[in-house]
Design a protein around this motif. Sequence first.
Motif, short mmCIF file in Angstrom:
data_model
loop_
_atom_site.label_atom_id
_atom_site.label_comp_id
_atom_site.label_asym_id
_atom_site.label_seq_id
_atom_site.Cartn_x
_atom_site.Cartn_y
_atom_site.Cartn_z
N ASP A 31 0.82 -1.20 0.00
CA ASP A 31 0.00 0.00 0.00
C ASP A 31 0.86 1.26 0.00
OD1 ASP A 31 -2.37 -1.47 0.08
OD2 ASP A 31 -2.27 -1.65 2.27
N VAL A 32 2.18 1.07 0.12
CA VAL A 32 3.08 2.22 0.21
C VAL A 32 4.11 2.15 -0.92
CG1 VAL A 32 4.78 3.41 1.63
CG2 VAL A 32 2.80 2.33 2.72
N ASN A 33 4.25 3.24 -1.65
CA ASN A 33 5.26 3.31 -2.70
C ASN A 33 5.89 4.69 -2.64
OD1 ASN A 33 6.89 3.11 -4.89
ND2 ASN A 33 5.25 2.99 -6.40
N LEU A 34 6.97 4.80 -1.90
CA LEU A 34 7.59 6.10 -1.66
C LEU A 34 8.73 6.39 -2.63
CD1 LEU A 34 7.60 6.12 2.25
CD2 LEU A 34 5.96 7.17 0.69
N GLY A 35 9.01 5.47 -3.53
CA GLY A 35 10.00 5.75 -4.56
C GLY A 35 11.28 4.96 -4.42
N ALA A 36 11.94 4.76 -5.55
CA ALA A 36 13.22 4.06 -5.60
C ALA A 36 14.01 4.60 -6.79
CB ALA A 36 13.00 2.56 -5.74
N ALA A 37 15.33 4.48 -6.70
CA ALA A 37 16.20 4.93 -7.79
C ALA A 37 17.43 4.03 -7.85
CB ALA A 37 16.63 6.39 -7.57
N VAL A 38 18.00 3.91 -9.04
CA VAL A 38 19.19 3.09 -9.24
C VAL A 38 20.21 3.90 -10.01
CG1 VAL A 38 20.14 1.01 -10.29
CG2 VAL A 38 17.87 0.94 -9.26
N ALA A 39 21.47 3.88 -9.54
CA ALA A 39 22.57 4.54 -10.25
C ALA A 39 23.56 3.48 -10.70
CB ALA A 39 23.26 5.55 -9.34
N ASN A 88 10.53 5.73 4.34
CA ASN A 88 9.48 6.58 4.89
C ASN A 88 9.87 8.02 4.61
OD1 ASN A 88 11.25 7.45 7.16
ND2 ASN A 88 10.96 5.35 7.87
N GLU A 89 9.16 8.96 5.14
CA GLU A 89 9.44 10.37 4.83
C GLU A 89 10.81 10.82 5.30
OE1 GLU A 89 6.34 12.81 6.35
OE2 GLU A 89 4.81 12.04 4.99
N ASN A 90 11.37 10.13 6.29
CA ASN A 90 12.62 10.58 6.90
C ASN A 90 13.78 9.61 6.75
OD1 ASN A 90 11.37 12.99 8.07
ND2 ASN A 90 10.32 11.56 9.44
N GLU A 91 13.62 8.54 5.97
CA GLU A 91 14.67 7.56 5.87
C GLU A 91 14.78 7.00 4.46
OE1 GLU A 91 16.01 4.74 9.61
OE2 GLU A 91 14.03 4.49 8.75
N CYS A 92 16.01 6.99 3.95
CA CYS A 92 16.28 6.41 2.63
C CYS A 92 17.33 5.31 2.79
CB CYS A 92 16.79 7.47 1.67
SG CYS A 92 17.07 6.89 -0.02
N LEU A 93 17.07 4.16 2.24
CA LEU A 93 18.01 3.05 2.28
C LEU A 93 18.96 3.14 1.09
CD1 LEU A 93 18.86 0.22 3.39
CD2 LEU A 93 17.14 -0.75 1.86
N VAL A 94 20.26 3.04 1.37
CA VAL A 94 21.30 3.08 0.33
C VAL A 94 22.01 1.73 0.35
CG1 VAL A 94 23.32 4.28 -0.57
CG2 VAL A 94 21.59 5.55 0.74
N ASP A 95 22.03 1.05 -0.79
CA ASP A 95 22.53 -0.32 -0.88
C ASP A 95 23.33 -0.45 -2.16
OD1 ASP A 95 22.87 -3.07 -0.94
OD2 ASP A 95 20.79 -3.50 -1.44
N ARG A 154 36.44 -4.92 -4.12
CA ARG A 154 34.98 -4.86 -4.02
C ARG A 154 34.55 -4.15 -2.74
NH1 ARG A 154 30.51 -9.49 -5.18
NH2 ARG A 154 30.83 -8.58 -7.25
N ALA A 155 33.63 -3.21 -2.88
CA ALA A 155 33.03 -2.53 -1.74
C ALA A 155 31.54 -2.86 -1.70
CB ALA A 155 33.24 -1.02 -1.83
N ILE A 156 31.07 -3.39 -0.60
CA ILE A 156 29.66 -3.67 -0.38
C ILE A 156 29.18 -2.80 0.76
CG2 ILE A 156 27.96 -5.41 0.28
CD1 ILE A 156 29.80 -7.53 -0.91
N PHE A 157 28.13 -2.04 0.55
CA PHE A 157 27.67 -1.14 1.60
C PHE A 157 26.16 -1.12 1.69
CE2 PHE A 157 28.76 0.97 -2.32
CZ PHE A 157 27.68 1.78 -2.62
N TYR A 158 25.68 -0.75 2.85
CA TYR A 158 24.25 -0.80 3.15
C TYR A 158 24.01 0.08 4.38
CZ TYR A 158 19.83 -3.04 4.64
OH TYR A 158 18.54 -3.31 5.02
N PHE A 159 23.31 1.19 4.20
CA PHE A 159 23.03 2.07 5.33
C PHE A 159 21.77 2.88 5.06
CE2 PHE A 159 26.10 4.23 2.54
CZ PHE A 159 25.45 5.43 2.28
N LYS A 160 21.30 3.55 6.08
CA LYS A 160 20.12 4.40 5.96
C LYS A 160 20.53 5.85 6.17
CE LYS A 160 17.20 0.67 7.66
NZ LYS A 160 16.36 0.17 8.79
N ASP A 161 19.91 6.74 5.41
CA ASP A 161 20.24 8.16 5.48
C ASP A 161 18.97 8.96 5.75
OD1 ASP A 161 22.67 10.13 4.57
OD2 ASP A 161 20.71 11.00 4.10
#
Length: 227
Positions: free
Chosen positions: A78-86, A109-116, A180-187
């Motif tokens: 029910d929630v689709n707040l957006g996604a992007a790929v670089a 959510n409005e205040n958190e973006c996952l970067v993977d 290789r660099a693997i990263f995963y964090f929230k901003d």
Amino acid sequence: MLNLQNLEFAVQISSSLCADKVLDKLNQNGISKSDVQICYKTGTVIVKSDLPSSLILNAIEKSGYKAVLKGYGSSNYDVNLGAAVAMLCNSTGHSDSGINGVVRFIQLNENECLVDGTIDGLSPGKHGIHIYECGDLSNGCENIGEHLNFGQTLHGNQTDDPNNRHTGDLGNITANEEGRAIFYFKDKLINVSNLIGRSIGITEHEDDCGRTRINKSEIDGNSGKNT
């Protein structure tokens, strides 16, 4: 509240026996069987998890079958707040030294973006990663501008207060001995809605995140050119 994502993989499987091997490997890596959907007829594996996509992909491939991440989104349909790929290098990016990889952004959510992300071809050690103002790669990295900086602040770290970092400051990623660099964090500052038309850059050196206050520390962390 735990933010789980549905990650969809294309996997080279063709029978229920293949599917069972993949399921066992995922289970061995801490993923519950109830959070996995596998259709061997279409070669599709969907995993609901908060783990980095690269770790799940590695777990699948340990079963002996090649896998490719096709996409992912919120487990709440029910929630689709957006996604992007670089994409770095490949046919849609740029690299002077053969570096390639992918960085994904999911608005949780409005205040958190996952970067993977997973980046290959780096020299071992730390490298700065930043979001830049422009997405013009027609002349390599010469036209991508400065770090994205909505607040007109000095350069800082991804974990700093919004008044002490650029919007596009994502700190450093660390490459292993194989490059290789693997990263995963929230901003809490970047938002997927602000990423259209931007670019992602990986620098040749470690970003001092504005800490040294010498040379270009307060501008780009003395992290050098984009590689």
